[in-house]
Structures are given as C-alpha cells and as structure tokens.
Design a protein around this motif. Structure first.
Motif, PDB file in Angstrom:
ATOM      1  N   LEU A   1       0.222   6.196  -3.548  1.00  0.00           N
ATOM      2  CA  LEU A   1       0.911   4.919  -3.318  1.00  0.00           C
ATOM      3  C   LEU A   1       0.006   3.779  -3.745  1.00  0.00           C
TER       4      LEU A   1
ATOM      5  N   THR B   1      -0.077  -0.685  -4.269  1.00  0.00           N
ATOM      6  CA  THR B   1       0.586  -1.935  -3.897  1.00  0.00           C
ATOM      7  C   THR B   1       0.023  -3.066  -4.750  1.00  0.00           C
TER       8      THR B   1
ATOM      9  N   LYS C   1       2.288  -7.212  -3.044  1.00  0.00           N
ATOM     10  CA  LYS C   1       3.107  -6.744  -1.917  1.00  0.00           C
ATOM     11  C   LYS C   1       4.222  -5.795  -2.331  1.00  0.00           C
ATOM     12  N   GLN C   2       4.249  -5.408  -3.613  1.00  0.00           N
ATOM     13  CA  GLN C   2       5.245  -4.458  -4.093  1.00  0.00           C
ATOM     14  C   GLN C   2       4.644  -3.056  -4.138  1.00  0.00           C
ATOM     15  N   GLU C   3       5.260  -2.129  -3.407  1.00  0.00           N
ATOM     16  CA  GLU C   3       4.794  -0.752  -3.397  1.00  0.00           C
ATOM     17  C   GLU C   3       5.380   0.048  -4.561  1.00  0.00           C
TER      18      GLU C   3
ATOM     19  N   ARG D   1       5.273   4.260  -5.655  1.00  0.00           N
ATOM     20  CA  ARG D   1       4.781   5.604  -5.355  1.00  0.00           C
ATOM     21  C   ARG D   1       4.923   6.462  -6.610  1.00  0.00           C
TER      22      ARG D   1
ATOM     23  N   SER E   1      10.067   2.342  -7.365  1.00  0.00           N
ATOM     24  CA  SER E   1       9.879   1.157  -6.524  1.00  0.00           C
ATOM     25  C   SER E   1      11.249   0.594  -6.174  1.00  0.00           C
ATOM     26  N   ASP E   2      11.314  -0.097  -5.043  1.00  0.00           N
ATOM     27  CA  ASP E   2      12.511  -0.851  -4.669  1.00  0.00           C
ATOM     28  C   ASP E   2      12.117  -2.323  -4.652  1.00  0.00           C
TER      29      ASP E   2
ATOM     30  N   SER F   1      13.424  -4.374  -1.166  1.00  0.00           N
ATOM     31  CA  SER F   1      12.702  -4.140   0.082  1.00  0.00           C
ATOM     32  C   SER F   1      11.190  -4.202  -0.101  1.00  0.00           C
ATOM     33  N   LYS F   2      10.733  -4.128  -1.373  1.00  0.00           N
ATOM     34  CA  LYS F   2       9.308  -4.071  -1.712  1.00  0.00           C
ATOM     35  C   LYS F   2       8.680  -2.730  -1.322  1.00  0.00           C
ATOM     36  N   LYS F   3       9.494  -1.787  -0.857  1.00  0.00           N
ATOM     37  CA  LYS F   3       8.996  -0.492  -0.442  1.00  0.00           C
ATOM     38  C   LYS F   3       9.129   0.517  -1.578  1.00  0.00           C
ATOM     39  N   ALA F   4       8.387   1.615  -1.450  1.00  0.00           N
ATOM     40  CA  ALA F   4       8.447   2.694  -2.427  1.00  0.00           C
ATOM     41  C   ALA F   4       9.264   3.845  -1.866  1.00  0.00           C
TER      42      ALA F   4
END
Length: 222
Positions: free
Chosen positions: A160, A162, A165-167, A169, A189-190, A193-196
């Motif tokens: 992972l 970052t 602030k963007q993850e 994976r 990446s999303d 949501s900034k999540k992976a």
C-alpha cells in the motif's frame, strides 16, 4: 457533473515507460549467450558415425524460445472483471527485443474507481538464468509469500502506498516456468473515497491473471 482532477500519481501511471520502471521490470537480462560447443575428450575424434547412444554434451534445449503475445494471455472476461471499462485488446508496450520480452497493459477509470493491469514475459537462455532472475526480483519485493501450484516457482506480494492522501494498493506476482519469467502487476485506487481496494481483492486478482498468463505461455509452446 463535478470534474475530478486526477492526482499526479495517476498521471504518472498513464506513461507506460514510467509504469515499467515502477514495477521493476527493468529488462535487465542480456542477449542470449551463444550455445556452448560440445566438449571433446583428449585423444578422441568425433566422426559422423558416432554412436547415437553416446551421451550428449551439448547445451540442453530451452523449453521456451520466444515470449507469447501478452495481450492475448488473459481472457476477456478476466480483463472485464479486473479492469472494468478497459479495452479488451490491451496495449502492448514497445520492447528492445520483442522475441524475448513482451508486456501488455490494461487500465481504466470507471467513475472514480481506477485499475491497472500489466502482464509481462521474459525468456532467458536457461532455467538456471531464469531462476537467478526470479530470486533477484523476489528479494527486491520482500514481505510476500509463495504461490503454490503456479509454474516451477511463484511469489506474490501486495503493498500500500499513499500520495497526497490518496491510497493505491498494488499486487505483484512473479512466476518462473522453466526458462521464462511471468510478472503480473495489478493495482487500484478509489479517487472519491481516497481509499485503496482490499489486499485480498488485489492479491487474488493478480494471482488469477498470473495463472492465465502462465497457462498461455505453456499453450503457446505446445
């Protein structure tokens, strides 16, 4: 409709050259070595009538002499599942020696969800050379584990990262089949949501692509 500015990380990934450098597929192996001449024992002469039963001293034949077409190595339904919205044909990356090294990429941004998949092949002069390269790649990407039942050796790792602030994976699978290496890179990446994506999602996706790519290598040889 609100516009979504893509982060610098995504912009960089849209350059195939940068992507190849990032995944570590440096195409570092040299040209094929010239076949070794058959050994001669002192005081012996070879004749055209030499017994066919005599043991051969020439270099063992290679299982694979050329890389298969990487853009045809993964089923369309797999591409649709792993990289929603991507063109099924993929894009082959130019190579300095397309007989020995070939890579195909698929990428797409569907809504805010981004996915990237690379399939790479590298054919080497011997099983031993491929094994050394396999070990060098896996040492650089520590923290993963073996993938049973895939080629002669296989290894997967998920990391992972970052940025702003963007993850993101990313999963990498490296497999050796005789004198050939298969490398899969799969990430996502999303951007809303900034999540992976989950580790399991990326790892299973990379392994699925790797199994199909190794099967395509074996089928192409047959």
């Amino acid at each position: 409709m609100r516009s979504l500015p893509l982060p610098l990380a995504l912009t960089a990934r849209l350059s195939p050259v940068v992507v190849l450098a990032a995944v570590g597929w440096a195409l570092s192996s040299g040209p094929l070595a010239a076949p070794q001449a058959a050994e001669h024992q002192p005081g012996e002469e070879k004749t055209e009538t030499q017994s066919a039963s005599a043991p051969s001293t020439s270099t063992a034949p290679k299982a694979y002499s050329a890389a298969p077409a990487p853009c045809e190595s993964v089923a369309e339904k797999t591409i649709e599942s792993l990289v929603p919205g991507a063109k099924k044909a993929g894009k082959e990356i130019p190579s300095t020696d397309s007989k020995l090294r070939r890579t195909c990429s698929w990428n797409a941004l569907k809504g805010y969800d981004y996915r990237w998949l690379d399939v790479s092949y590298e054919v080497m002069e011997s099983d031993e050379a491929a094994q050394r390269s396999y070990e060098a790649h896996t040492e650089k990407k520590s923290g993963g584990g073996a993938v049973p039942g895939l080629g002669d050796n296989a290894y997967s790792v998920v990391n992972l990262t970052t940025e702003d602030k963007q993850e993101t994976r990313e999963g990498v699978v490296i497999a050796r089949a005789s004198n050939a290496l298969v490398m899969i890179t799969y990430n996502g990446s999303d951007f809303e949501s900034k999540k992976a994506p989950a580790t399991d999602t990326i790892n299973k996706g990379a392994i699925k692509a790797a199994k199909e790519a190794v099967a395509a290598l074996e089928a192409d040889d047959g």
